[in-house]
Design an enzyme around this catalytic site. Structure first.
Site, PDB file in Angstrom:
ATOM      1  N   GLY A 129       4.261  -5.158  -0.519  1.00 20.97           N
ATOM      2  CA  GLY A 129       3.009  -4.403  -0.458  1.00 20.97           C
ATOM      3  C   GLY A 129       2.356  -4.483   0.908  1.00 20.97           C
ATOM      4  N   ARG A 242      14.577  -0.639   7.879  1.00 19.23           N
ATOM      5  CA  ARG A 242      14.851   0.578   8.653  1.00 19.23           C
ATOM      6  C   ARG A 242      16.336   0.666   9.011  1.00 19.23           C
ATOM      7  NH1 ARG A 242       9.412  -0.054  12.478  1.00 19.23           N
ATOM      8  NH2 ARG A 242       7.975   0.844  10.965  1.00 19.23           N
ATOM      9  N   GLU A 362       8.928   3.813   5.635  1.00 15.09           N
ATOM     10  CA  GLU A 362       9.459   2.901   6.663  1.00 15.09           C
ATOM     11  C   GLU A 362       9.151   3.387   8.073  1.00 15.09           C
ATOM     12  OE1 GLU A 362      10.557   0.056   6.691  1.00 15.09           O
ATOM     13  OE2 GLU A 362      11.081  -0.356   4.620  1.00 15.09           O
TER      14      GLU A 362
HETATM   15  P1  TGC Z   1       1.277  -3.221  17.619  1.00 15.18           P
HETATM   16  O1  TGC Z   1       0.108  -3.815  18.362  1.00 15.18           O
HETATM   17  O2  TGC Z   1       2.156  -2.272  18.326  1.00 15.18           O
HETATM   18  O3  TGC Z   1       2.166  -4.400  17.050  1.00 15.18           O
HETATM   19  C1  TGC Z   1       1.608  -5.529  16.416  1.00 15.18           C
HETATM   20  C2  TGC Z   1       2.531  -6.695  16.710  1.00 15.18           C
HETATM   21  O4  TGC Z   1       3.797  -6.448  16.113  1.00 15.18           O
HETATM   22  C3  TGC Z   1       4.832  -6.411  17.121  1.00 15.18           C
HETATM   23  N1  TGC Z   1       5.762  -5.362  16.708  1.00 15.18           N
HETATM   24  C4  TGC Z   1       6.939  -5.639  16.156  1.00 15.18           C
HETATM   25  N2  TGC Z   1       7.561  -6.811  15.910  1.00 15.18           N
HETATM   26  C5  TGC Z   1       8.780  -6.771  15.345  1.00 15.18           C
HETATM   27  N3  TGC Z   1       9.369  -5.599  15.029  1.00 15.18           N
HETATM   28  C6  TGC Z   1       8.792  -4.401  15.238  1.00 15.18           C
HETATM   29  N4  TGC Z   1       9.407  -3.267  14.890  1.00 15.18           N
HETATM   30  C7  TGC Z   1       7.517  -4.387  15.833  1.00 15.18           C
HETATM   31  N5  TGC Z   1       6.633  -3.406  16.196  1.00 15.18           N
HETATM   32  C8  TGC Z   1       5.575  -4.022  16.735  1.00 15.18           C
HETATM   33  C9  TGC Z   1       4.097  -6.126  18.419  1.00 15.18           C
HETATM   34  O5  TGC Z   1       4.849  -6.594  19.513  1.00 15.18           O
HETATM   35  C10 TGC Z   1       2.819  -6.887  18.199  1.00 15.18           C
HETATM   36  O6  TGC Z   1       3.113  -8.266  18.388  1.00 15.18           O
HETATM   37  P2  TGC Z   1       1.990  -9.296  18.922  1.00 15.18           P
HETATM   38  O7  TGC Z   1       2.696 -10.590  18.992  1.00 15.18           O
HETATM   39  O8  TGC Z   1       1.582  -8.759  20.270  1.00 15.18           O
HETATM   40  O9  TGC Z   1       0.875  -9.274  17.955  1.00 15.18           O
HETATM   41  O10 TGC Z   1       0.709  -2.624  16.265  1.00 15.18           O
HETATM   42  P3  TGC Z   1      -0.051  -1.273  15.947  1.00 15.18           P
HETATM   43  O11 TGC Z   1      -1.101  -1.599  14.945  1.00 15.18           O
HETATM   44  O12 TGC Z   1      -0.484  -0.596  17.227  1.00 15.18           O
HETATM   45  O13 TGC Z   1       1.044  -0.397  15.202  1.00 15.18           O
HETATM   46  C11 TGC Z   1       2.238  -0.005  15.777  1.00 15.18           C
HETATM   47  C12 TGC Z   1       3.052   0.883  14.786  1.00 15.18           C
HETATM   48  C13 TGC Z   1       2.362   2.210  14.566  1.00 15.18           C
HETATM   49  C14 TGC Z   1       4.383   1.126  15.464  1.00 15.18           C
HETATM   50  C15 TGC Z   1       3.255   0.150  13.457  1.00 15.18           C
HETATM   51  O14 TGC Z   1       2.071  -0.063  12.791  1.00 15.18           O
HETATM   52  C16 TGC Z   1       4.199   0.871  12.527  1.00 15.18           C
HETATM   53  O15 TGC Z   1       5.416   0.661  12.592  1.00 15.18           O
HETATM   54  N6  TGC Z   1       3.692   1.725  11.579  1.00 15.18           N
HETATM   55  C17 TGC Z   1       4.509   2.315  10.519  1.00 15.18           C
HETATM   56  C18 TGC Z   1       4.246   1.587   9.220  1.00 15.18           C
HETATM   57  C19 TGC Z   1       5.467   1.506   8.353  1.00 15.18           C
HETATM   58  O16 TGC Z   1       6.583   1.665   8.772  1.00 15.18           O
HETATM   59  N7  TGC Z   1       5.260   1.162   7.105  1.00 15.18           N
HETATM   60  C20 TGC Z   1       6.334   0.938   6.194  1.00 15.18           C
HETATM   61  C21 TGC Z   1       5.840   0.294   4.913  1.00 15.18           C
HETATM   62  S1  TGC Z   1       7.130  -0.393   3.917  1.00 15.18           S
HETATM   63  C22 TGC Z   1       7.951   0.945   3.331  1.00 15.18           C
HETATM   64  O17 TGC Z   1       7.730   2.067   3.646  1.00 15.18           O
HETATM   65  C23 TGC Z   1       9.025   0.622   2.397  1.00 15.18           C
HETATM   66  S2  TGC Z   1       9.913   1.951   1.846  1.00 15.18           S
HETATM   67  C24 TGC Z   1      11.155   1.060   1.241  1.00 15.18           C
HETATM   68  C25 TGC Z   1      12.203   1.725   0.484  1.00 15.18           C
HETATM   69  O18 TGC Z   1      11.967   2.124  -0.687  1.00 15.18           O
HETATM   70  O19 TGC Z   1      13.363   1.770   1.024  1.00 15.18           O
HETATM   71  P1  FAD Z   2       0.018   8.965   7.089  1.00 16.37           P
HETATM   72  O1  FAD Z   2       0.085   7.718   7.897  1.00 16.37           O
HETATM   73  O2  FAD Z   2      -1.308   9.391   6.581  1.00 16.37           O
HETATM   74  O3  FAD Z   2       0.668  10.153   7.909  1.00 16.37           O
HETATM   75  C1  FAD Z   2       0.500  11.521   7.558  1.00 16.37           C
HETATM   76  C2  FAD Z   2       1.093  12.382   8.665  1.00 16.37           C
HETATM   77  O4  FAD Z   2       0.400  12.109   9.904  1.00 16.37           O
HETATM   78  C3  FAD Z   2       2.568  12.061   8.924  1.00 16.37           C
HETATM   79  O5  FAD Z   2       3.251  13.243   9.218  1.00 16.37           O
HETATM   80  C4  FAD Z   2       2.522  11.165  10.144  1.00 16.37           C
HETATM   81  O6  FAD Z   2       3.711  11.209  10.909  1.00 16.37           O
HETATM   82  C5  FAD Z   2       1.333  11.729  10.894  1.00 16.37           C
HETATM   83  N1  FAD Z   2       0.725  10.730  11.765  1.00 16.37           N
HETATM   84  C6  FAD Z   2       0.124   9.569  11.407  1.00 16.37           C
HETATM   85  N2  FAD Z   2      -0.288   8.897  12.501  1.00 16.37           N
HETATM   86  C7  FAD Z   2       0.068   9.637  13.552  1.00 16.37           C
HETATM   87  C8  FAD Z   2      -0.064   9.482  14.966  1.00 16.37           C
HETATM   88  N3  FAD Z   2      -0.625   8.402  15.500  1.00 16.37           N
HETATM   89  N4  FAD Z   2       0.413  10.454  15.773  1.00 16.37           N
HETATM   90  C9  FAD Z   2       1.031  11.546  15.238  1.00 16.37           C
HETATM   91  N5  FAD Z   2       1.182  11.766  13.927  1.00 16.37           N
HETATM   92  C10 FAD Z   2       0.716  10.807  13.102  1.00 16.37           C
HETATM   93  N6  FAD Z   2       4.971   1.184   1.598  1.00 16.37           N
HETATM   94  C11 FAD Z   2       5.062  -0.167   1.362  1.00 16.37           C
HETATM   95  O7  FAD Z   2       4.295  -0.953   1.910  1.00 16.37           O
HETATM   96  N7  FAD Z   2       5.996  -0.664   0.517  1.00 16.37           N
HETATM   97  C12 FAD Z   2       6.889   0.130  -0.128  1.00 16.37           C
HETATM   98  O8  FAD Z   2       7.743  -0.378  -0.875  1.00 16.37           O
HETATM   99  C13 FAD Z   2       6.806   1.540   0.075  1.00 16.37           C
HETATM  100  N8  FAD Z   2       7.633   2.382  -0.611  1.00 16.37           N
HETATM  101  C14 FAD Z   2       7.436   3.743  -0.530  1.00 16.37           C
HETATM  102  C15 FAD Z   2       8.168   4.589  -1.365  1.00 16.37           C
HETATM  103  C16 FAD Z   2       7.936   5.966  -1.328  1.00 16.37           C
HETATM  104  C17 FAD Z   2       8.670   6.865  -2.277  1.00 16.37           C
HETATM  105  C18 FAD Z   2       7.014   6.501  -0.401  1.00 16.37           C
HETATM  106  C19 FAD Z   2       6.793   7.981  -0.319  1.00 16.37           C
HETATM  107  C20 FAD Z   2       6.304   5.669   0.438  1.00 16.37           C
HETATM  108  C21 FAD Z   2       6.487   4.274   0.373  1.00 16.37           C
HETATM  109  N9  FAD Z   2       5.724   3.396   1.154  1.00 16.37           N
HETATM  110  C22 FAD Z   2       5.814   2.038   0.958  1.00 16.37           C
HETATM  111  C23 FAD Z   2       4.673   3.920   2.004  1.00 16.37           C
HETATM  112  C24 FAD Z   2       5.188   4.489   3.327  1.00 16.37           C
HETATM  113  O9  FAD Z   2       5.581   3.478   4.198  1.00 16.37           O
HETATM  114  C25 FAD Z   2       4.069   5.340   3.917  1.00 16.37           C
HETATM  115  O10 FAD Z   2       3.965   6.489   3.113  1.00 16.37           O
HETATM  116  C26 FAD Z   2       4.316   5.726   5.359  1.00 16.37           C
HETATM  117  O11 FAD Z   2       4.217   4.589   6.203  1.00 16.37           O
HETATM  118  C27 FAD Z   2       3.366   6.835   5.870  1.00 16.37           C
HETATM  119  O12 FAD Z   2       2.053   6.567   5.505  1.00 16.37           O
HETATM  120  P2  FAD Z   2       1.152   7.715   4.805  1.00 16.37           P
HETATM  121  O13 FAD Z   2       1.926   8.230   3.650  1.00 16.37           O
HETATM  122  O14 FAD Z   2      -0.174   7.102   4.552  1.00 16.37           O
HETATM  123  O15 FAD Z   2       1.045   8.865   5.861  1.00 16.37           O
END
Ligand code: TGC
Ligand code: FAD
Length: 383
Positions: A129, A242, A362
């Protein structure tokens, strides 16, 4: 699929064995039921024990009853699972990269000894989460809090879109504690912790997606993951998931390509198989071309991970490229199938629907573009 670049020669015997055993499992056990699971909006829980027996849970961890696979072998297994369905691969990615990895990397010996063996055997299921309804791409803004109170932490907040949420025995939850993001283990059944399955998905229908609600939810201090401090720890887990998506997307694309090729060779219009028309060949060549490029790039990524990759940017490159490629392949395959492509007797449209979510979770495609953009320019363009 025709292997002009001799990809097979780049794999070890052990890697091929893992891939082939997962491929056999997918054909024998997943394919016969996945269409109906998707129709019914049901995750095939009955397969968890068999996936565990194949070493797919905690695959890359050594000890605790885990398989200790290399990154390439693990990636190939994800490719085979997503050849069937993204939802099945999602279950495994989450259990591996987002639950077992944080417990292994950031947990205490007690947490590891308690959770890892049962998670490896599929006797316990986990979820992760991080995302909240208002904080998806920007998880650092999260509102969920944890405060220490005597021998407990008290958690308040809600997590949204959580894979495996309602079927999980343990949730890895990130919350702000004294303004610092930290990771906690919240067990199913803890008072104040409820889950709700999200209904109406047109994507990943064979996967559970849920909301987690924490209302004055008390967990013992020992349930904090001591090493999970800062957003960095959560993002580090995402690298694992990822990577598995990068391979998985190739599997989905390959399934669509194989279906489209077979169909095009057999479908006759204007007295010839449609595979004999230049426009159709161009589509097939483009799909095959992109799948091969993605495989070579992702194999190289796996090899780099095996020797310890310090910069996670190549993982973003692969997730971004491969999911976009797979989504395009699925849409093209659907197009080649004509009207037949819109029914679920064929796999391409199911894959296309799934890949819409994979494109978003992701880290959305845009977020990975910005991560790579930052690496190239040195300028962060997130805000
Ligand atoms: P930012 O200041 O850039 O970074 C904070 C700290 O984290 C470090 N860092 C990383 N470390 C390891 N691996 C990475 N890929 C890292 N990216 C950044 C960074 O160096 C920093 O470290 P420190 O020591 O200086 O504190 O953070 P920000 O708040 O500006 O955000 C950057 C951003 C936008 C890239 C990040 O928030 C991001 O990746 N956003 C996307 C969120 C996301 O991917 N959510 C996924 C949720 S889980 C999910 O979707 C599961 S789906 C699963 C499934 O069903 O398969
Ligand atoms: P938003 O962040 O609101 O984005 C909406 C749109 O705006 C997107 O097109 C995005 O690219 C764009 N956008 C956002 N910020 C910017 C920017 N700075 N510049 C340009 N464009 C931008 N999360 C978990 O923690 N755990 C899970 O297990 C998990 N499983 C998931 C399973 C499913 C089926 C789905 C659909 C999602 C899941 N997620 C999970 C959540 C997922 O990681 C988020 O949906 C994802 O990170 C995007 O967040 P959001 O949906 O709030 O979109």
């Amino acid at each position: 699929m025709i292997d002009l670049f001799k990809f097979e020669e780049l794999l070890t015997d052990d890697e091929k064995m893992v891939r082939d055993s997962v491929r056999s499992f997918v054909q024998a056990r997943v394919m016969p039921l996945i269409r109906d699971c998707w129709r019914e909006g049901r995750f095939p829980k009955e397969l968890i024990g068999e996936m565990a027996a194949l070493g797919l849970l905690g695959s890359t961890i050594h000890g605790y009853g885990c398989a200790g696979l290399g990154q390439v072998a693990y990636g190939l297994a994800m490719q085979e699972l997503e050849h069937a369905d993204s939802g099945v691969r999602s279950f495994v990615s989450v259990q591996n990269g987002l639950v077992m990895h944080p417990i292994h990397a950031f947990g205490t010996d007690e947490q590891k000894n308690h959770w890892l063996p049962q998670l490896a055997q599929g006797k316990a299921i986990g979820c992760f989460g991080l995302t909240e309804a208002d904080f998806g791409s920007n998880p650092g803004g999260m509102r969920t809090t944890a405060r220490s109170d005597g021998t407990d932490y008290v958690l308040n907040g809600a997590k949204m879109w959580i894979t495996n949420g309602t079927i999980a025995d343990v949730a890895v939850v990130f919350a702000k504690c004294d303004d610092r993001i930290r990771g906690f283990l919240v067990e199913q059944g803890t008072p104040g912790f409820t889950t709700r399955e999200i209904q109406g998905k047109l994507s990943l229908r064979a996967s559970v997606t849920a909301e987690l609600v924490l209302e004055d939810c008390r967990i013992p201090l020992r349930n904090a993951l001591p090493g999970a401090v800062g957003l960095r720890s959560a993002l580090e887990c995402l690298n694992r998931a990822r990577y598995s998506i990068a391979w998985g997307a190739i599997g989905a694309a390959s399934a669509c390509f194989e279906e489209a090729l077979e169909y095009a060779k057999n479908r006759v219009q204007f007295a010839r198989p449609i595979a004999g028309y230049q426009l159709v060949q161009e589509k097939l060549v483009e799909m095959w071309n992109e799948i091969n490029k993605a495989q070579l790039m992702t194999l190289r990524l796996g090899q780099l991970l095996e020797r310890g990759l310090e910069d996670p940017t190549p993982i973003s490159v692969a997730k971004r490229n491969n999911v976009k490629m797979a989504l395009q392949a699925a849409r093209t395959a659907r197009e080649i199938l004509g009207a037949n492509g819109v029914v679920d007797d064929y796999v391409s449209m199911r894959h296309a629907c799934n890949l819409e979510a994979v494109y978003t979770y992701e880290g959305t495609h845009d977020i990975h573009t910005l991560i790579v953009g930052q690496a190239l320019t040195g300028i962060a363009a997130f805000s």
